[in-house]
Motif scaffolding. Sequence first.
Motif, PDB file in Angstrom:
ATOM      1  N   ARG A 126      -9.887   6.489 -15.400  1.00 15.24           N
ATOM      2  CA  ARG A 126      -9.452   5.090 -15.591  1.00 15.24           C
ATOM      3  C   ARG A 126      -8.006   4.856 -15.149  1.00 15.24           C
ATOM      4  O   ARG A 126      -7.329   3.978 -15.685  1.00 15.24           O
ATOM      5  CB  ARG A 126      -9.545   4.672 -17.072  1.00 15.24           C
ATOM      6  N   ASP A 127      -7.523   5.669 -14.213  1.00 15.12           N
ATOM      7  CA  ASP A 127      -6.161   5.470 -13.724  1.00 15.12           C
ATOM      8  C   ASP A 127      -6.128   4.556 -12.512  1.00 15.12           C
ATOM      9  O   ASP A 127      -5.072   4.100 -12.097  1.00 15.12           O
ATOM     10  CB  ASP A 127      -5.516   6.815 -13.352  1.00 15.12           C
ATOM     11  N   LEU A 128      -7.284   4.332 -11.897  1.00 19.57           N
ATOM     12  CA  LEU A 128      -7.354   3.454 -10.734  1.00 19.57           C
ATOM     13  C   LEU A 128      -8.030   2.161 -11.190  1.00 19.57           C
ATOM     14  O   LEU A 128      -9.213   2.143 -11.497  1.00 19.57           O
ATOM     15  CB  LEU A 128      -8.181   4.128  -9.631  1.00 19.57           C
ATOM     16  N   THR A 129      -7.251   1.103 -11.298  1.00 20.05           N
ATOM     17  CA  THR A 129      -7.777  -0.153 -11.840  1.00 20.05           C
ATOM     18  C   THR A 129      -7.387  -1.310 -10.935  1.00 20.05           C
ATOM     19  O   THR A 129      -6.725  -1.116  -9.917  1.00 20.05           O
ATOM     20  CB  THR A 129      -7.191  -0.426 -13.231  1.00 20.05           C
ATOM     21  N   GLY A 130      -7.782  -2.520 -11.329  1.00 21.08           N
ATOM     22  CA  GLY A 130      -7.423  -3.705 -10.561  1.00 21.08           C
ATOM     23  C   GLY A 130      -5.916  -3.835 -10.375  1.00 21.08           C
ATOM     24  O   GLY A 130      -5.450  -4.376  -9.372  1.00 21.08           O
ATOM     25  N   SER A 131      -5.123  -3.300 -11.333  1.00 19.38           N
ATOM     26  CA  SER A 131      -3.667  -3.479 -11.254  1.00 19.38           C
ATOM     27  C   SER A 131      -3.049  -2.695 -10.115  1.00 19.38           C
ATOM     28  O   SER A 131      -1.979  -3.039  -9.628  1.00 19.38           O
ATOM     29  CB  SER A 131      -2.988  -3.013 -12.544  1.00 19.38           C
ATOM     30  N   ASN A 132      -3.661  -1.584  -9.732  1.00 22.57           N
ATOM     31  CA  ASN A 132      -2.967  -0.760  -8.745  1.00 22.57           C
ATOM     32  C   ASN A 132      -3.815  -0.414  -7.528  1.00 22.57           C
ATOM     33  O   ASN A 132      -3.404   0.362  -6.685  1.00 22.57           O
ATOM     34  CB  ASN A 132      -2.421   0.525  -9.396  1.00 22.57           C
ATOM     35  N   VAL A 133      -4.998  -1.035  -7.414  1.00 18.40           N
ATOM     36  CA  VAL A 133      -5.914  -0.626  -6.349  1.00 18.40           C
ATOM     37  C   VAL A 133      -5.310  -0.836  -4.954  1.00 18.40           C
ATOM     38  O   VAL A 133      -5.374   0.058  -4.104  1.00 18.40           O
ATOM     39  CB  VAL A 133      -7.293  -1.318  -6.496  1.00 18.40           C
ATOM     40  N   TRP A 134      -4.650  -1.969  -4.729  1.00 19.77           N
ATOM     41  CA  TRP A 134      -4.080  -2.201  -3.394  1.00 19.77           C
ATOM     42  C   TRP A 134      -2.907  -1.296  -3.117  1.00 19.77           C
ATOM     43  O   TRP A 134      -2.710  -0.825  -2.007  1.00 19.77           O
ATOM     44  CB  TRP A 134      -3.706  -3.672  -3.207  1.00 19.77           C
ATOM     45  N   ARG A 135      -2.107  -1.040  -4.170  1.00 24.74           N
ATOM     46  CA  ARG A 135      -0.976  -0.131  -3.985  1.00 24.74           C
ATOM     47  C   ARG A 135      -1.464   1.271  -3.617  1.00 24.74           C
ATOM     48  O   ARG A 135      -0.883   1.954  -2.775  1.00 24.74           O
ATOM     49  CB  ARG A 135      -0.122  -0.107  -5.249  1.00 24.74           C
ATOM     50  N   VAL A 136      -2.568   1.705  -4.280  1.00 27.62           N
ATOM     51  CA  VAL A 136      -3.097   3.042  -4.003  1.00 27.62           C
ATOM     52  C   VAL A 136      -3.670   3.124  -2.579  1.00 27.62           C
ATOM     53  O   VAL A 136      -3.407   4.084  -1.858  1.00 27.62           O
ATOM     54  CB  VAL A 136      -4.175   3.426  -5.044  1.00 27.62           C
ATOM     55  N   ILE A 137      -4.425   2.103  -2.176  1.00 28.13           N
ATOM     56  CA  ILE A 137      -4.990   2.110  -0.818  1.00 28.13           C
ATOM     57  C   ILE A 137      -3.859   2.138   0.220  1.00 28.13           C
ATOM     58  O   ILE A 137      -3.893   2.912   1.180  1.00 28.13           O
ATOM     59  CB  ILE A 137      -5.887   0.874  -0.596  1.00 28.13           C
ATOM     60  N   ARG A 138      -2.839   1.316  -0.007  1.00 31.51           N
ATOM     61  CA  ARG A 138      -1.718   1.285   0.940  1.00 31.51           C
ATOM     62  C   ARG A 138      -1.047   2.659   1.004  1.00 31.51           C
ATOM     63  O   ARG A 138      -0.732   3.174   2.072  1.00 31.51           O
ATOM     64  CB  ARG A 138      -0.703   0.226   0.494  1.00 31.51           C
ATOM     65  N   ARG A 139      -0.859   3.256  -0.203  1.00 33.70           N
ATOM     66  CA  ARG A 139      -0.216   4.562  -0.228  1.00 33.70           C
ATOM     67  C   ARG A 139      -1.013   5.600   0.552  1.00 33.70           C
ATOM     68  O   ARG A 139      -0.450   6.371   1.341  1.00 33.70           O
ATOM     69  CB  ARG A 139      -0.053   5.043  -1.678  1.00 33.70           C
ATOM     70  N   GLU A 140      -2.332   5.638   0.339  1.00 32.88           N
ATOM     71  CA  GLU A 140      -3.158   6.633   1.018  1.00 32.88           C
ATOM     72  C   GLU A 140      -3.111   6.447   2.537  1.00 32.88           C
ATOM     73  O   GLU A 140      -3.083   7.420   3.288  1.00 32.88           O
ATOM     74  CB  GLU A 140      -4.605   6.568   0.518  1.00 32.88           C
ATOM     75  N   CYS A 141      -3.124   5.180   2.992  1.00 28.88           N
ATOM     76  CA  CYS A 141      -3.047   4.933   4.436  1.00 28.88           C
ATOM     77  C   CYS A 141      -1.694   5.386   4.985  1.00 28.88           C
ATOM     78  O   CYS A 141      -1.613   5.965   6.070  1.00 28.88           O
ATOM     79  CB  CYS A 141      -3.262   3.450   4.746  1.00 28.88           C
ATOM     80  N   LEU A 142      -0.639   5.124   4.214  1.00 24.47           N
ATOM     81  CA  LEU A 142       0.698   5.547   4.654  1.00 24.47           C
ATOM     82  C   LEU A 142       0.799   7.067   4.723  1.00 24.47           C
ATOM     83  O   LEU A 142       1.357   7.624   5.680  1.00 24.47           O
ATOM     84  CB  LEU A 142       1.759   5.015   3.687  1.00 24.47           C
ATOM     85  N   VAL A 143       0.227   7.741   3.696  1.00 25.56           N
ATOM     86  CA  VAL A 143       0.229   9.210   3.706  1.00 25.56           C
ATOM     87  C   VAL A 143      -0.525   9.701   4.942  1.00 25.56           C
ATOM     88  O   VAL A 143      -0.074  10.612   5.644  1.00 25.56           O
ATOM     89  CB  VAL A 143      -0.408   9.772   2.412  1.00 25.56           C
TER      90      VAL A 143
END
Lengths: 465, 465
Positions: free
Chosen positions: B361-378
């Motif tokens: 439950r660490d990936l939620t609506g609050s951070n989903v776009w930030r996480v996707i952006r981070r993974e693409c940047l990585v």
Amino acid sequence: MSDQTQELELAPEAEDEAYKLNQKAVASILYAVEIDDAERLTELMEPLHAADIADLLEQISSFERTKLIRLYDREFDGEILSELDESIREEVIAVLAPQVLSDAVRDMDSDDVVDLVEDLEDAQAETILDALEDVDRAAVEQALAYPEYSAGRLMQREVVMAPEHWTVGQAIDFLRKTPEDDLPDQFYHIVLVDPRMHPVGNVTLGKLMRSKRATLLRDILEDTFQVIPATQPEGDVAYAFNQYHLISAPVVDDEGRLIGVITIDDAMTVLDEEHEEDILRLAGVGEGSLSDRVIETTKQRLPWLAVNLLTAIAASMVISQFEVAIAQIVALAVLMPIVASMGGNAGTQSLTVAVRAIATRDLTGSNVWRVIRRECLVGLVNGVIFAVIMGIVGVIWFGSPALGYVIAVAMVINMVVAGLAGTGIPIVLERVGVDPALASGAFVTTVTDVVGFFAFLGLAAAVLL
Amino acid sequence: MSDQTQELELAPEAEDEAYKLNQKAVASILYAVEIDDAERLTELMEPLHAADIADLLEQISSFERTKLIRLYDREFDGEILSELDESIREEVIAVLAPQVLSDAVRDMDSDDVVDLVEDLEDAQAETILDALEDVDRAAVEQALAYPEYSAGRLMQREVVMAPEHWTVGQAIDFLRKTPEDDLPDQFYHIVLVDPRMHPVGNVTLGKLMRSKRATLLRDILEDTFQVIPATQPEGDVAYAFNQYHLISAPVVDDEGRLIGVITIDDAMTVLDEEHEEDILRLAGVGEGSLSDRVIETTKQRLPWLAVNLLTAIAASMVISQFEVAIAQIVALAVLMPIVASMGGNAGTQSLTVAVRAIATRDLTGSNVWRVIRRECLVGLVNGVIFAVIMGIVGVIWFGSPALGYVIAVAMVINMVVAGLAGTGIPIVLERVGVDPALASGAFVTTVTDVVGFFAFLGLAAAVLL
């Protein structure tokens, strides 16, 4: 009661997944932060459990986090700090006012302070140790003297113990007259010790309460009793709790003297972390959490990608040996990834089962050969099935029975090798002291790629040219 | 005490890994079985914990197992049955003498019988239910009415409860006069209920013992208190125990009435099983344990290999579009697996982190776009680093700057796509109700294979021909 009801409304989303932070609640909290409404923020945060507040802090952006903490400052307690992911702890500690930080830390149990301090930079760790009272500081420093990830770090030092000759009545009177502060927050057993402080058994509180005052404690001991050496790795501790269904277990020093106790909730946290680590290692992610920054994540993943590049180049070098064959029959280039891919997949299946079986102590000297034989047989059977399918596909697609025959034989070879390598490599790595979860993947894929390309292209060159 | 000492000698191998079955002990046991020495066998087995005996039975061959059980028959108890892996339970039950089986089963707690019966074939389940007394049988059948893997199946029905108006003295007197058999084997809390049987809070035994007799129970409630609906999936239950550090939690029916209790040791077992399942699913192994037979294992793994075959054929079809280019420049066939392999690896990294974050439950609506952006940047940063390396390798190996340039650009494209697909695919699967651990791998690899081959070969065809 009203807290409870409110918590049910705010924290878990009943309709959606249980225990997931409610998106509306998060939005309201972030809005209160944005408009600097400290009162509303405190009101919204109050019903949340510390673990949920920590999750919330992990999920919002660094900018929102800083603003929220500044606004929530005075209410910030030690439990939130313990629950926070390592990756943002330092950031949060840096933002907290010094007075708030020392109040928060002074509130925490000594094992939680240890857990907090061990991951911090020296300067921050020093600040926190300075905030503690002398007795607590000494306890924390003693725990830090044990190796990282050992039972000594995990245990709490407050133990409820009794001499082995005591009666139930003596134990109850002792508990009643001990000041509250000298007892652990939660305890479920009394540890019986002999005159040299060696633990000899556990008495559960339930049994204690139900027994006559004159009963000897040694007559109502629990059946299952495990003593844990302070230097034992925490992974082994978690295994013992899970295997023997322990609720709490005494920890002893080198001379076997009782020095602390580990409870099941701590063991459960370790079990969770160990599993997480295994999953991430199997995927070549090393460590890493969602709150890490891009640059940290990139660094964590780079070594695994570098290893993979070497593997891929090795496979390419095998292919380059057959350039002549490929130039003559381009179909070989089209089909060759299939054999390698199927072998890689079968190898990953075998290796995952083997790595898990090693971790759960299910793969031992008694069954190692039986397991290896089984995996090779499974590879053989699945290999034959997919060889037939691919043979037919090869014939239909390229109209060449010989090509179908070549891909079929290469498939069988590679899948048997996958079963052998997928089981053998983790076993060998474990014997030589390397974590099989960490390193097996790269080795197994190298084997299945090299064997896959070599068997297919080599057979093709021999048969078709 | 003598048992304890002997157990330490026999069960865990102090020098080697802790808690691993001692190979010498296993060998002695198997020797006793071979020479039909029942007395010696009983003597050797006596110090072993039921969980270790179960492990031993799982690790030996089917032939040895049958012989051992026949020889050990009368000593075989219910606890060993509960600890046994599903895959060999039916075999063991079939071997046990009917009388031994019913004695063993009558010894077990009702939740353990439920756990045993739910995985058995109907005929065997019926035999076991028949062995139970009527009251126990009713309890087991009631539990079986709840969905599989729900809190209702996991809970024990024996609950220690008290009305909310009671005092400490009343509770203690009640506990002392209740017959032992009506209380659970182990309990750590008293659940307070209102007149409609709704649970309102927990009192720990430690607090109960230390409080004055006149104290009201409602004044010494625990801070953290979670009520669990009987229909809640057991995975969510385990999550709640881990997240909120619960020791026990009351289970309620649809009307919120107390019907049972779940304790942390059961939650820990579930957490362990869920993790195991996630690891195996991520590797495409479905279920499976070491004691499964070749034919079962083959069947379990076959569907995943079939999916992989489709993926691999899709990749091959992409390659076949560029046969002309490959025929002219064979170096393309040599280098093309590298781009696909690096993308697959990076995609697996992203997807594993995403799947775990969804589970926790660490990936939620609050951070989903930030996480996707981070993974693409990585992916972008690592892509650029490996693009430079591979560009240089390409130039040195094949002496063609254009080839180096093509592989570099394809690498960057594929690794960004890997970050996007590795994060996006599990998120989408979870939204549509498919377990992301189960299905993400095949999708992500298909994407990185297809994009990898297409980008590399397409660019090569455009630039080099």
